[in-house]
Design a protein around this motif. Structure first.
Motif, mmCIF file in Angstrom:
data_model
loop_
_atom_site.group_PDB
_atom_site.id
_atom_site.type_symbol
_atom_site.label_atom_id
_atom_site.label_comp_id
_atom_site.label_asym_id
_atom_site.label_seq_id
_atom_site.Cartn_x
_atom_site.Cartn_y
_atom_site.Cartn_z
ATOM 1 N N LEU A 512 0.869 -1.170 0.000
ATOM 2 C CA LEU A 512 0.000 0.000 0.000
ATOM 3 C C LEU A 512 0.910 1.224 0.000
ATOM 4 N N ALA A 513 0.754 2.081 -0.986
ATOM 5 C CA ALA A 513 1.551 3.309 -1.066
ATOM 6 C C ALA A 513 0.605 4.477 -1.274
ATOM 7 N N MET A 514 0.674 5.441 -0.386
ATOM 8 C CA MET A 514 -0.147 6.639 -0.569
ATOM 9 C C MET A 514 0.695 7.870 -0.315
ATOM 10 N N ARG A 515 0.315 8.929 -0.987
ATOM 11 C CA ARG A 515 0.997 10.210 -0.842
ATOM 12 C C ARG A 515 0.047 11.201 -0.186
ATOM 13 N N LEU A 520 4.547 20.522 5.559
ATOM 14 C CA LEU A 520 6.002 20.349 5.534
ATOM 15 C C LEU A 520 6.480 19.650 4.273
ATOM 16 N N GLY A 521 5.578 19.450 3.318
ATOM 17 C CA GLY A 521 5.958 18.781 2.083
ATOM 18 C C GLY A 521 5.170 17.504 1.885
ATOM 19 N N TRP A 570 6.736 6.297 7.175
ATOM 20 C CA TRP A 570 6.361 7.614 6.671
ATOM 21 C C TRP A 570 7.657 8.289 6.227
ATOM 22 N N ALA A 571 7.654 8.853 5.046
ATOM 23 C CA ALA A 571 8.865 9.493 4.542
ATOM 24 C C ALA A 571 8.516 10.811 3.886
#
Length: 574
Positions: A512-515, A520-521, A570-571
């Protein structure tokens, strides 16, 4: 309120604080015992509120502490305007509310409107008054079927097992009418068509709002209204049953008429200043999400627990589908989505996710005769699941002890069990006691610091010692510190607001990848639900990882590499 800073400025979203709040559930009898009798109490809760403030949550929800014979751990209420002596006094409740507000914590209390205790003055009067009386009209009394009325009025079953009807002995000593109880025999259902019932609960709302509470969690909010005529229903009763996209089909669940009640309640809450700051959250086991969203339309509830998400399998597609369906339904009515993974009715997710079939286990429990969870796998997945949940927009609920990684107590002996589900199923279903065991505060203290005397109303398992608050505080990589960091970052990054954008270019069907766009970006949230490592994109700065052990370098430098199975990170995108 004794705080020098107005509470509205101490919680997110000002008067709409509930839209993105992290809320912590306290189960009063198992949180902290101040007087040493082995049962948690309000003074114990007050003394431990600092823990919640340090955790970073915005509000505390307390399960019932009202006067009760405790046939169902307080969800059988005998007096909605008083505190049971086992928990303290009204003065103790006032002190707890005041201390919470000093710490910037909102207070939500449980409201149980579907049924009362059979010890409630109304029900005692109904039994004494006899058939056809105004006293009986407040409840659902009916004559039986068959010769002599010896058969129940319909074929409904109780959620706790067995029939949903009990026959009473009339004042003259003869077998008489039957009363409905969707839950335990000692929890007679109220008749919400009766104007006195509706007026009574409006008054109860005002009683607690006047004492300073900030909201209500409404127990089985989908059950209050029953279909006219109480028709037979040839399905064994469960909390989730009978709803369809086209409308309700079960005659006791999710009737459209229930929404009128909540519109009236919403007007009561909105009459308190500051306008919009008091809230309601529905415990409504309702499918599909479009039906649940009806409870959070602008003039009804503010939140509804998302049990679709709680019960989703530990699979990328299942979780993504649950998130998308839930958010789409709530967005359509302008409501936040409310996420939850554990509570006092389901197996703790640190154990549930360590089983082969991690559904919700609602009301069922895990016992010593069941296959035992993989504790290490369950905790690893639980940490990842929580980090994923806290990265989603909306509000999130935590259940006491999950911040310590507490597992279900799966080996409780039968002789200590108290859940009526266990007894009404003759022991075939162990019930909910395993998730209600008192939590540990101090690893080497009596009852692990829950009680000064070592007394505990349910025995705690030995592994609780190493999971106690004092064993995890300040320990990098501990579950407690992971929760503290995640909640703080969630606030700083404003992850409770905004949209979810799925990134299908990363990983495979097990990822699972979400943006998330933040002040802060852009934040990338990755969860690996597979069995192999997956690549982490180049040029990202990991600010949170649920992988076991300390990783101080990941908080200070751009990292590359891989993400292990059952881990969430979280990145920040560089």
């Amino acid at each position: 309120m004794s705080s020098s800073t107005p509470l509205e400025t101490q919680a997110p979203g000002s008067t709409t604080w509930w839209r993105d709040a992290v809320i912590y559930q306290v189960y009063p009898r198992s949180f902290a015992d101040a007087n040493g009798d082995g049962i948690g109490d309000l003074p114990g809760i007050t003394a431990r509120l600092d823990h919640l403030a340090e955790l970073g949550v915005h509000a505390v929800w307390l399960s019932p502490f009202y006067t009760s014979p405790m046939a169902d751990a307080g969800y059988d209420v005998a007096d909605y305007r008083d505190v049971d002596p086992v928990f303290g006094t009204l003065a103790d409740a006032d002190a707890m509310i005041a201390r919470a507000h000093e710490l910037g914590l909102r207070v939500i209390v449980d409201l149980v409107p579907n049924h009362t205790s059979d010890d409630h003055a109304w029900f005692r009067a109904a039994l004494a008054a006899g058939p056809g009386s105004t006293e009986r009209a407040r409840y659902i009394f009916r004559d039986g079927r068959g010769p002599g009325g010896d058969d129940p009025p319909n074929n409904w079953t109780s959620v706790f097992g067995g029939a949903a009807w009990t026959r009473v002995t009339e004042p003259d000593g003869t077998p008489g009418q039957w009363y409905l109880h969707l839950f335990d025999t000692r929890q007679p259902d109220l008749d919400w068509d009766h104007p006195e019932v509706r007026a009574e609960f409006v008054d109860v709302l005002r009683f607690w709002l006047d004492r300073g509470v900030d909201g209500f969690r409404v127990d089985v909010a989908n059950a209050l209204v029953k279909a006219d005529g109480l028709p037979d229903h040839d399905v064994e009763l469960a909390l989730l049953s009978g709803a369809t996209e086209d409308g309700p089909t079960a005659p006791m669940w999710d009737r459209d008429e229930v929404h009128e009640i909540y519109r009236e309640w919403r007007k009561v809450l909105d009459s308190y200043e500051p306008a919009g700051s008091r809230m309601m959250v529905a415990e409504a086991w309702v499918e599909p999400p479009a039906r649940l969203a009806m409870y959070v339309r602008p003039d009804e509830m503010h939140q509804a627990f998302n049990f679709t998400y709680l019960g989703a399998a530990w699979e990328a597609k299942a979780l993504r589908d649950a998130v998308e369906r839930s958010m789409s339904a709530n967005d359509a009515v302008g409501a936040p989505t409310t996420w939850v993974l554990s509570n006092h009715d389901v197996v703790r997710h640190a154990s549930r996710l360590g089983t082969g079939t991690p559904g919700s286990f609602v009301g069922i429990g895990l016992g010593p005769r069941d296959p035992q969870p993989d504790a290490a796998l369950g905790l690893r997945r639980a940490r990842a699941a929580t980090a994923l949940m806290l990265a989603l927009p909306g509000s999130a609920y935590l259940y006491q002890g999950e911040e310590l990684g507490l597992p279900e107590h799966t080996t409780l002996p039968d002789e200590v069990r108290q859940d009526p589900t266990f007894f009404r199923h003759d022991g075939a279903v162990v019930g909910r006691d395993g998730c209600r065991v008192p939590i540990p505060w101090t690893g080497d203290a009596p009852a692990y610091g829950f009680s000064p005397t070592g007394e505990s109303w349910l025995p705690q398992p030995p592994e609780f010692g190493d999971l106690a608050v004092d064993r995890q505080e300040g320990v990098d990589g501990s579950t407690l510190e992971l929760y503290r960091r995640a909640i703080r970052l969630r606030r700083e990054l404003a992850l409770g607001h905004g949209e979810v954008t799925w990134d299908t270019t990363l990983g495979d069907d097990d990822v699972l990848a979400m943006r998330r766009s933040t002040p802060l970006g852009e934040v990338l949230v990755l969860t690996n639900l597979g069995t192999a490592d997956v690549a982490v994109p180049d040029g990202v700065r990991v600010v949170l990882s649920t992988e076991d052990g300390p990783h101080p370098e990941r908080d200070a430098a751009t990292t590359t590499g891989t993400l292990a199975p059952d881990v969430t990170l979280w990145a920040l995108m560089e």
